[in-house]
Design a protein around this motif. Structure first.
Motif, PDB file in Angstrom:
ATOM      1  N   VAL A   1      -6.435  98.311  -4.394  1.00  0.00           N
ATOM      2  CA  VAL A   1      -5.944  97.644  -2.897  1.00  0.00           C
ATOM      3  C   VAL A   1      -6.699  97.191  -2.454  1.00  0.00           C
ATOM      4  N   ALA A   2      -8.330  98.212  -2.442  1.00  0.00           N
ATOM      5  CA  ALA A   2      -9.308  97.038  -2.297  1.00  0.00           C
ATOM      6  C   ALA A   2     -10.139  96.119  -2.834  1.00  0.00           C
ATOM      7  N   ILE A   3     -10.098  95.388  -3.693  1.00  0.00           N
ATOM      8  CA  ILE A   3     -10.894  94.916  -4.744  1.00  0.00           C
ATOM      9  C   ILE A   3      -9.760  93.611  -4.061  1.00  0.00           C
ATOM     10  N   LEU A   4      -8.142  93.980  -3.850  1.00  0.00           N
ATOM     11  CA  LEU A   4      -7.142  92.542  -3.654  1.00  0.00           C
ATOM     12  C   LEU A   4      -7.062  92.541  -2.272  1.00  0.00           C
TER      13      LEU A   4
ATOM     14  N   THR B   1      -5.490 109.671   2.139  1.00  0.00           N
ATOM     15  CA  THR B   1      -6.552 108.653   1.942  1.00  0.00           C
ATOM     16  C   THR B   1      -4.756 107.445   0.927  1.00  0.00           C
ATOM     17  N   VAL B   2      -3.785 107.757   1.390  1.00  0.00           N
ATOM     18  CA  VAL B   2      -2.861 107.396   1.025  1.00  0.00           C
ATOM     19  C   VAL B   2      -1.982 105.834   2.459  1.00  0.00           C
ATOM     20  N   LEU B   3      -2.230 107.048   3.411  1.00  0.00           N
ATOM     21  CA  LEU B   3      -1.921 106.395   4.211  1.00  0.00           C
ATOM     22  C   LEU B   3      -3.531 105.764   4.997  1.00  0.00           C
ATOM     23  N   TYR B   4      -4.408 105.751   5.008  1.00  0.00           N
ATOM     24  CA  TYR B   4      -5.597 104.852   5.646  1.00  0.00           C
ATOM     25  C   TYR B   4      -5.813 103.716   4.738  1.00  0.00           C
ATOM     26  N   THR B   5      -5.353 103.922   3.595  1.00  0.00           N
ATOM     27  CA  THR B   5      -5.523 102.523   2.604  1.00  0.00           C
ATOM     28  C   THR B   5      -4.209 101.538   3.040  1.00  0.00           C
ATOM     29  N   SER B   6      -3.095 102.469   3.373  1.00  0.00           N
ATOM     30  CA  SER B   6      -2.337 100.866   3.643  1.00  0.00           C
ATOM     31  C   SER B   6      -2.411 100.776   5.063  1.00  0.00           C
ATOM     32  N   ALA B   7      -2.926 101.401   6.148  1.00  0.00           N
ATOM     33  CA  ALA B   7      -3.228 100.933   7.002  1.00  0.00           C
ATOM     34  C   ALA B   7      -4.429  99.818   7.438  1.00  0.00           C
ATOM     35  N   GLU B   8      -5.642 100.565   6.405  1.00  0.00           N
ATOM     36  CA  GLU B   8      -6.366  98.761   5.966  1.00  0.00           C
ATOM     37  C   GLU B   8      -6.211  98.103   5.457  1.00  0.00           C
ATOM     38  N   ALA B   9      -5.807  97.997   4.696  1.00  0.00           N
ATOM     39  CA  ALA B   9      -4.520  97.015   4.976  1.00  0.00           C
ATOM     40  C   ALA B   9      -3.914  96.358   5.330  1.00  0.00           C
ATOM     41  N   LEU B  10      -3.358  96.877   5.936  1.00  0.00           N
ATOM     42  CA  LEU B  10      -2.639  96.417   7.528  1.00  0.00           C
ATOM     43  C   LEU B  10      -3.138  95.630   8.118  1.00  0.00           C
TER      44      LEU B  10
ATOM     45  N   LEU C   1     -14.990  89.944   9.032  1.00  0.00           N
ATOM     46  CA  LEU C   1     -13.847  91.476   8.757  1.00  0.00           C
ATOM     47  C   LEU C   1     -14.241  91.227   6.915  1.00  0.00           C
ATOM     48  N   LYS C   2     -14.047  92.659   6.317  1.00  0.00           N
ATOM     49  CA  LYS C   2     -14.077  93.277   5.339  1.00  0.00           C
ATOM     50  C   LYS C   2     -13.949  94.445   5.271  1.00  0.00           C
ATOM     51  N   TRP C   3     -13.624  95.081   4.428  1.00  0.00           N
ATOM     52  CA  TRP C   3     -12.749  96.324   4.121  1.00  0.00           C
ATOM     53  C   TRP C   3     -13.366  97.492   3.758  1.00  0.00           C
TER      54      TRP C   3
END
Ligand code: ME8
Length: 688
Positions: free
Chosen positions: A386-389, A446-455, A490-492
């Motif tokens: 997800v981070a790479i994408l 981890t899953v919710l952090y990752t989702s929120a960061e992508a959002l 803006l970055k991951w």
């Protein structure tokens, strides 16, 4: 020092009220301006109205108003619409303003003093609708641009020595390939200039609604010379204070529709060269918004008002739809069905759903605070993907945006939305939340952090496109005011841990079928014959009164073949009807019927009724799509002479452009029968 960025829309004529075609250009510019500001550029965004010329004078007469009354009224209407939509223009120029007139006269003097203006006389044709001199046509000939009859003009005029600029213009197009975008437009303009440039009349003397020519007030300045100058007069060129001109000129982008490319890419740079002023960096031309396959325009009576969409779905939905759905540079169709479908799939179910499910779960499982992701056992390769994408999306989105490829940029961003959705579904945070062990808890974080960061990343990227909705999501993420965010950083991984979320509320409520009906109804009411300022000019009064709103298109055989009547179909969109249903000979003269010969005929994949034809018109070969495949097999058509409407605006069907329409009798319940001749007739002959 921050980079400066100056972007302009065309200034819109005030003979017609704003519709979503105008909104399209303005939205595109607003989005670019917003992104530039978010990236830290010192941005100036100009729009305004074009208020002089014969067309406006006639529109005012027809509406029983003075030109000034009409222009005040309609200009205010454009401005009010942009304000309602939250368009972030920095300045709004009106060509009737003093500041414009002063600057314009200064530009005239400068060009004259440099030796590029002289007095002569013009006898020839003029199209009032396009405010265009049509040199090569005889009396009564139709305008090559719009097909309306031209008027004979015999005037003493001032001329601009356009002929002196053919070489410098060609050099410009070669040395600065980005001057005209996209490339197809550059090629067209280059071919036009190569075919030879004649000096251009730049004044008129048989009407008065314009800016007087300096030192010779019997003449007014030609409306296109007047209008183009707005791009510099708005910056204070020719006024006491030209600090803005010094700061922002040359423009980075003049955004326009494709029909006014010649004025912007030939006349405007030539005027500036003659004045020895710097040239704009690029002219970007987009395609047309079509409604029911025709260019949306007031004269066709097929416009969609922006207000209707604002009332039902809001400005962000319209902005997203136009930029996502239409491939920038090409024509694109507008329909309420497609709008609502896109809204539901990409906004309600896409971004909106990602935001509400992610934020709701953080609220429920972590008391509304952004959880700490694990870097240890509960971190898997899925988070890395997800981070790479996301990183890839940030850079791709930026590059595509720079190239005005809005639809592809948004497609990229929504691919990230889809990937995160899938990630959520596969990781089932709701199931993890049911388990009490530390591993599950850590995985859930981890899953919710990752989702929120992508959002957060999609929200930041989409902000210039959908300013209001993304501001809400940003605030719900607990990040405050999105307009303060520096997009260049803006970055991951920037979402601060432990951030307290704001109040979580749905941003894009689902639209049901009634939304389409409501919009259609509002348009049907709005499209009833217009009174007052928006009444049509005589030249424009064609086809705008329709009994069946939105269905002004000819029933002839463009695509769908037999439409019912057993007569030779006339293109209804091009004719106005008198109260007794009759049309005048002038109306008929607007329709250019010509003999053409079919050179190539073939079926169109996936369309049972449609044939693709290439027809010879004597002077050119055209592609026409016709719904006659059930009546004629392609091989029987090659070599056959037919009758076509040659001055119909191009339209797209099945992704192919159709340039004209052939005539056929279309029989109730039967197959179409092509119009043809018993005697031999030369290709290209006109039917009158
Ligand atoms: O040409 N699809 O003004 P105008 C896409 N005053 N864009 C459309 C559109 C459509 N169906 N209809 C209009 C003029 N537009 C001059 C300009 S500039 C120095 C003078 C947009 O009121 C598009 O940007 O006819 C097009 O070029 C512009 O409105 C034309 O506006």
């Amino acid at each position: 020092m921050s980079k400066k960025f100056y972007i302009t829309t065309p200034i819109y004529y005030v003979n017609a009220r704003p519709h979503i075609g105008h909104a399209y250009t303005t939205i595109a510019c607003d989005t670019i301006a917003r992104r530039q500001r978010a990236l830290g550029s010192d941005t100036w965004f100009l729009t305004g109205t074009d208020e002089h010329g014969q067309k406006i004078q006639r529109a005012a007469e027809a509406a029983g108003r003075t030109p000034q009354q009409l222009t005040d009224e309609v200009s205010a209407e454009f401005r009010a619409l942009w304000d309602r939509m939250g368009i972030t223009y920095d300045d709004y120029i009106r060509t009737t303003s003093d500041r414009h007139q002063r600057g314009l006269q200064d530009l005239w003097r400068r060009i004259r003093n440099n030796g590029y203006i002289y007095k002569g006389s013009y006898t020839g044709q003029y199209c009032v609708f396009d405010e265009l001199y049509v040199d090569a046509a005889g009396p009564g000939a139709p305008c090559p641009e719009c097909g309306r009859p031209t008027e004979t003009v015999q005037e003493e005029n001032y001329f601009f020595k356009l002929s002196a600029f053919a070489e410098p213009l060609l050099d410009l197009y070669t040395s600065q390939p980005d001057f005209i975008r996209p490339e197809t437009r550059r090629n067209e303009v280059t071919a036009f200039v190569k075919s030879g440039l004649r000096d251009q009349s730049i004044s008129r003397s048989n009407f008065s609604w314009g800016v007087p020519v300096p030192d010779d007030p019997r003449h007014v300045i030609y409306v296109w010379f007047d209008a183009l100058a707005n791009y510099i007069t708005a910056l204070g060129y020719g006024s006491g204070d030209d600090s803005k001109f010094k700061k922002f000129w040359p423009a980075d982008v003049h955004m326009i529709g494709k029909e006014i490319v010649r004025f912007h890419c030939v006349y405007w740079p030539a005027f500036l060269m003659a004045a020895r002023l710097p040239l704009p960096k690029s002219i970007v031309a987009h395609g047309w918004l079509l409604f029911e396959e025709n260019k949306m325009s007031k004269s066709r009576g097929n416009i969609v008002r922006t207000e209707t969409i604002l009332d039902v779905l809001g400005a962000d939905a319209l902005r997203y739809f136009l930029l996502r759905e239409v491939v920038f540079g090409q024509d694109g169709s507008f329909s309420f069905d497609a709008l609502v479908q896109r809204y539901n799939s990409d906004l309600a179910n896409g971004l909106g759903n990602l935001a509400s499910r992610t934020l709701a779960m953080i609220t429920r499982y972590f008391k509304g605070e952004v959880p700490y992701p694990s870097h240890t056992a509960s971190h898997t390769a899925e988070e890395d993907l997800v981070a790479i994408l996301a990183k890839h999306t940030i850079s791709e989105f930026g590059e595509l945006f720079e190239q005005y490829q809005f639809s592809r940029a948004l497609e990229q961003a929504w691919a990230l939305v889809a990937a995160v959705d899938k990630y959520i579904v596969e990781n089932e945070p709701w199931a993890l939340a049911e388990k009490q062990d530390e591993g599950s808890r850590s995985r859930l974080a981890t899953v919710l952090y990752t989702s929120a960061e992508a959002l957060r990343i999609v929200t930041a990227l989409a902000h210039p496109v959908m300013p209001a909705a993304t501001a809400k999501i940003w605030a719900q993420l607990g990040l405050g005011d999105i307009t303060k965010f520096d997009l260049s950083t803006l970055k991951w991984g920037q979402l601060p841990l432990g951030t307290k979320l704001g109040k979580v509320e749905p941003v894009f409520p689902r639209a049901d079928k009634s939304a389409i009906e409501r919009m259609q109804q509002m348009e049907d009411q709005g499209r009833a014959p217009v009174t007052g300022a928006a009444s049509t000019t005589p030249a424009e009064n064609v086809g705008s009164r329709t009994t069946s709103p939105g269905h002004t298109e000819p029933a002839a055989v463009p695509a769908g073949a037999s439409q019912g009547s057993a007569s030779l179909n006339k293109p209804a969109a091009l004719v106005s009807t008198a109260p007794d249903g009759k049309i005048t000979i002038d109306d008929f003269a607007k329709v250019e019927l010509r003999v053409a010969q079919i050179k190539i005929a073939e079926r169109v994949k996936g369309a049972d009724k449609l044939l693709r034809l290439e027809v010879d018109l004597g002077t050119e070969t055209r592609q026409i799509l016709a719904g006659i495949a059930e009546a004629y097999s392609p091989e029987t058509l090659v070599g056959r002479k037919i009758v076509i409407v040659a001055n119909l605006a191009p339209r797209k069907m099945r992704g192919l452009e159709s340039n004209g329409m052939l005539l056929a009798a279309s029989l109730e319940g039967g197959k179409p029968v092509l119009a043809s001749f018993l005697e031999d007739v030369p290709v290209g002959a006109r039917l009158k």
